[in-house]
Design a protein around this motif. Structure first.
Motif, PDB file in Angstrom:
ATOM      1  N   THR A 203       1.106  -1.566  -0.124  1.00  0.00           N
ATOM      2  CA  THR A 203      -0.131   0.260  -0.081  1.00  0.00           C
ATOM      3  C   THR A 203       1.277   0.937   0.041  1.00  0.00           C
ATOM      4  N   GLY A 204       0.462   2.257  -0.424  1.00  0.00           N
ATOM      5  CA  GLY A 204       1.127   3.753  -0.355  1.00  0.00           C
ATOM      6  C   GLY A 204       1.319   4.069  -1.678  1.00  0.00           C
ATOM      7  N   LYS A 205       2.209   5.006  -2.333  1.00  0.00           N
ATOM      8  CA  LYS A 205       2.444   5.749  -3.218  1.00  0.00           C
ATOM      9  C   LYS A 205       3.866   6.120  -3.869  1.00  0.00           C
ATOM     10  N   ASN A 206       4.573   5.331  -2.031  1.00  0.00           N
ATOM     11  CA  ASN A 206       6.340   5.977  -2.500  1.00  0.00           C
ATOM     12  C   ASN A 206       7.070   4.596  -2.481  1.00  0.00           C
ATOM     13  N   TYR A 207       7.792   4.754  -3.844  1.00  0.00           N
ATOM     14  CA  TYR A 207       8.950   3.489  -3.838  1.00  0.00           C
ATOM     15  C   TYR A 207       9.898   3.813  -2.737  1.00  0.00           C
ATOM     16  N   HIS A 208      11.149   2.977  -2.179  1.00  0.00           N
ATOM     17  CA  HIS A 208      11.463   2.859  -1.666  1.00  0.00           C
ATOM     18  C   HIS A 208      13.027   2.113  -2.198  1.00  0.00           C
ATOM     19  N   ARG A 209      14.373   2.509  -1.984  1.00  0.00           N
ATOM     20  CA  ARG A 209      15.532   2.303  -1.846  1.00  0.00           C
ATOM     21  C   ARG A 209      15.694   0.882  -1.382  1.00  0.00           C
ATOM     22  N   ILE A 210      14.897   0.515  -0.500  1.00  0.00           N
ATOM     23  CA  ILE A 210      15.116  -0.723   0.804  1.00  0.00           C
ATOM     24  C   ILE A 210      13.780  -1.231   0.784  1.00  0.00           C
TER      25      ILE A 210
ATOM     26  N   ASN B 276      12.624  -2.568   3.145  1.00  0.00           N
ATOM     27  CA  ASN B 276      12.404  -2.781   5.130  1.00  0.00           C
ATOM     28  C   ASN B 276      12.457  -1.151   5.839  1.00  0.00           C
ATOM     29  N   CYS B 277      11.772  -0.060   4.675  1.00  0.00           N
ATOM     30  CA  CYS B 277      12.064   1.058   4.612  1.00  0.00           C
ATOM     31  C   CYS B 277      11.343   1.314   5.995  1.00  0.00           C
ATOM     32  N   GLY B 278      11.384   1.876   7.364  1.00  0.00           N
ATOM     33  CA  GLY B 278      10.133   2.483   8.188  1.00  0.00           C
ATOM     34  C   GLY B 278       9.264   1.201   8.252  1.00  0.00           C
ATOM     35  N   LYS B 279       8.020   0.991   8.105  1.00  0.00           N
ATOM     36  CA  LYS B 279       6.488   0.148   8.554  1.00  0.00           C
ATOM     37  C   LYS B 279       6.548  -0.938   7.549  1.00  0.00           C
ATOM     38  N   MET B 280       7.748  -0.962   5.959  1.00  0.00           N
ATOM     39  CA  MET B 280       7.100  -1.527   4.736  1.00  0.00           C
ATOM     40  C   MET B 280       7.319  -3.284   5.205  1.00  0.00           C
ATOM     41  N   ASN B 281       6.761  -4.350   5.359  1.00  0.00           N
ATOM     42  CA  ASN B 281       6.930  -5.404   5.231  1.00  0.00           C
ATOM     43  C   ASN B 281       7.853  -5.487   4.139  1.00  0.00           C
ATOM     44  N   PRO B 282       8.571  -6.432   4.000  1.00  0.00           N
ATOM     45  CA  PRO B 282       9.761  -6.765   3.121  1.00  0.00           C
ATOM     46  C   PRO B 282       8.987  -7.914   2.223  1.00  0.00           C
TER      47      PRO B 282
ATOM     48  N   ALA C 177       8.500   2.430 -11.864  1.00  0.00           N
ATOM     49  CA  ALA C 177       7.576   3.219 -10.156  1.00  0.00           C
ATOM     50  C   ALA C 177       7.199   4.701 -10.653  1.00  0.00           C
ATOM     51  N   ILE C 178       8.401   5.720 -11.359  1.00  0.00           N
ATOM     52  CA  ILE C 178       7.576   6.731 -11.361  1.00  0.00           C
ATOM     53  C   ILE C 178       6.738   7.359 -12.534  1.00  0.00           C
ATOM     54  N   GLN C 179       6.950   5.694 -14.095  1.00  0.00           N
ATOM     55  CA  GLN C 179       5.694   5.864 -15.217  1.00  0.00           C
ATOM     56  C   GLN C 179       4.906   5.713 -14.430  1.00  0.00           C
ATOM     57  N   ARG C 180       4.727   4.974 -13.205  1.00  0.00           N
ATOM     58  CA  ARG C 180       2.867   4.150 -12.205  1.00  0.00           C
ATOM     59  C   ARG C 180       2.036   5.319 -11.129  1.00  0.00           C
TER      60      ARG C 180
ATOM     61  N   SER D  19       6.259   8.079  -5.710  1.00  0.00           N
ATOM     62  CA  SER D  19       7.305   9.963  -5.871  1.00  0.00           C
ATOM     63  C   SER D  19       8.218   8.797  -5.028  1.00  0.00           C
ATOM     64  N   ALA D  20       9.797   9.395  -4.711  1.00  0.00           N
ATOM     65  CA  ALA D  20      10.324   8.885  -3.774  1.00  0.00           C
ATOM     66  C   ALA D  20      10.213   8.894  -2.150  1.00  0.00           C
ATOM     67  N   CYS D  21      10.727   8.037  -1.430  1.00  0.00           N
ATOM     68  CA  CYS D  21      10.108   7.985  -0.348  1.00  0.00           C
ATOM     69  C   CYS D  21      11.631   9.008   0.246  1.00  0.00           C
ATOM     70  N   SER D  22      10.669   9.892   1.441  1.00  0.00           N
ATOM     71  CA  SER D  22      11.639  11.042   1.553  1.00  0.00           C
ATOM     72  C   SER D  22      12.760  10.563   2.855  1.00  0.00           C
ATOM     73  N   LYS D  23      13.024   9.121   3.190  1.00  0.00           N
ATOM     74  CA  LYS D  23      13.401   8.374   4.585  1.00  0.00           C
ATOM     75  C   LYS D  23      14.751   8.025   4.027  1.00  0.00           C
ATOM     76  N   CYS D  24      13.996   7.097   2.608  1.00  0.00           N
ATOM     77  CA  CYS D  24      15.329   6.459   2.041  1.00  0.00           C
ATOM     78  C   CYS D  24      16.114   7.038   0.753  1.00  0.00           C
ATOM     79  N   TYR D  25      15.502   8.791   0.785  1.00  0.00           N
ATOM     80  CA  TYR D  25      15.969   8.801  -0.995  1.00  0.00           C
ATOM     81  C   TYR D  25      16.587  10.893  -0.597  1.00  0.00           C
TER      82      TYR D  25
END
Length: 177
Positions: free
Chosen positions: A139-146, A148-154, A165-168, A171-177
């Motif tokens: 769920t959510g609209k951010n892509y991540h570099r890792i 398991n960023c934040g509460k994301m379930n790996p 990801a950009i075409q879809r 947006s970049a996650c503010s924590k990992c980018y």
């Protein structure tokens, strides 16, 4: 017969990569299989290794067994899948990492579940290249570099190229980018 065909394809692909000088080593083949010799004469054992065998600035992640041989078309001891070329795949997608020639290859531990971590010297290069692999949460609209960023379930995250990801609309996650 089918196994012989796969071996021939793998041999051909890896042979092509041997014809281009590598920055940090070269693929070797003996009667047991392929292994990777670093410039210092050592070789990876029981670990993952990022290798840019064709010097295109993109490394693939390969697993080497306890004797130093490349695993192909199987599940690695840590549960990851490798394709017929030995490259790690997630949901059928080869995992890659943008690298700079000065830092190739980058080694990761066998326990590392994130295939897109980069060193500090690579961070600026990887963040400006649009084709790097990113992780999309369930769920959510951010892509991540890792994965398991934040509460994301790996276990529910899926990978795709940053361009996809950009075409879809991600947006970049503010924590990992």
């Amino acid at each position: 017969m089918k196994r012989t065909w796969k071996s021939l394809v793998l041999s051909g692909i890896l042979s092509l990569s041997l014809s281009i000088p590598a920055f940090a080593g070269s693929w070797q083949l003996d009667s047991t299989g392929y292994w990777y010799q670093k410039d210092d004469g050592t070789y990876p054992i029981s670990c993952w290794q990022w290798i840019d065998g064709n010097n295109d600035g993109v490394a693939e992640n390969y697993y080497f067994n306890d004797e130093g041989y490349l695993l192909v078309s199987t599940i690695t001891p840590d549960g990851h899948t490798v394709d017929s070329n030995g490259a790690m795949t997630v949901n059928g997608i080869v995992q890659t990492q943008d690298i700079t020639p000065a830092s190739a290859p980058v080694q990761s531990s066998g326990n590392n579940t994130s295939t897109t971590q980069v060193t500090a010297s690579q961070e600026s290069s990887a963040s400006t290249t649009q084709s790097s692999t990113v992780w999309i949460p369930a769920t959510g609209k951010n892509y991540h570099r890792i994965n398991n960023c934040g509460k994301m379930n790996p276990n529910k995250a899926r990978s795709m190229s940053r361009d996809q990801a950009i075409q879809r609309g991600y947006s970049a996650c503010s924590k990992c980018y």
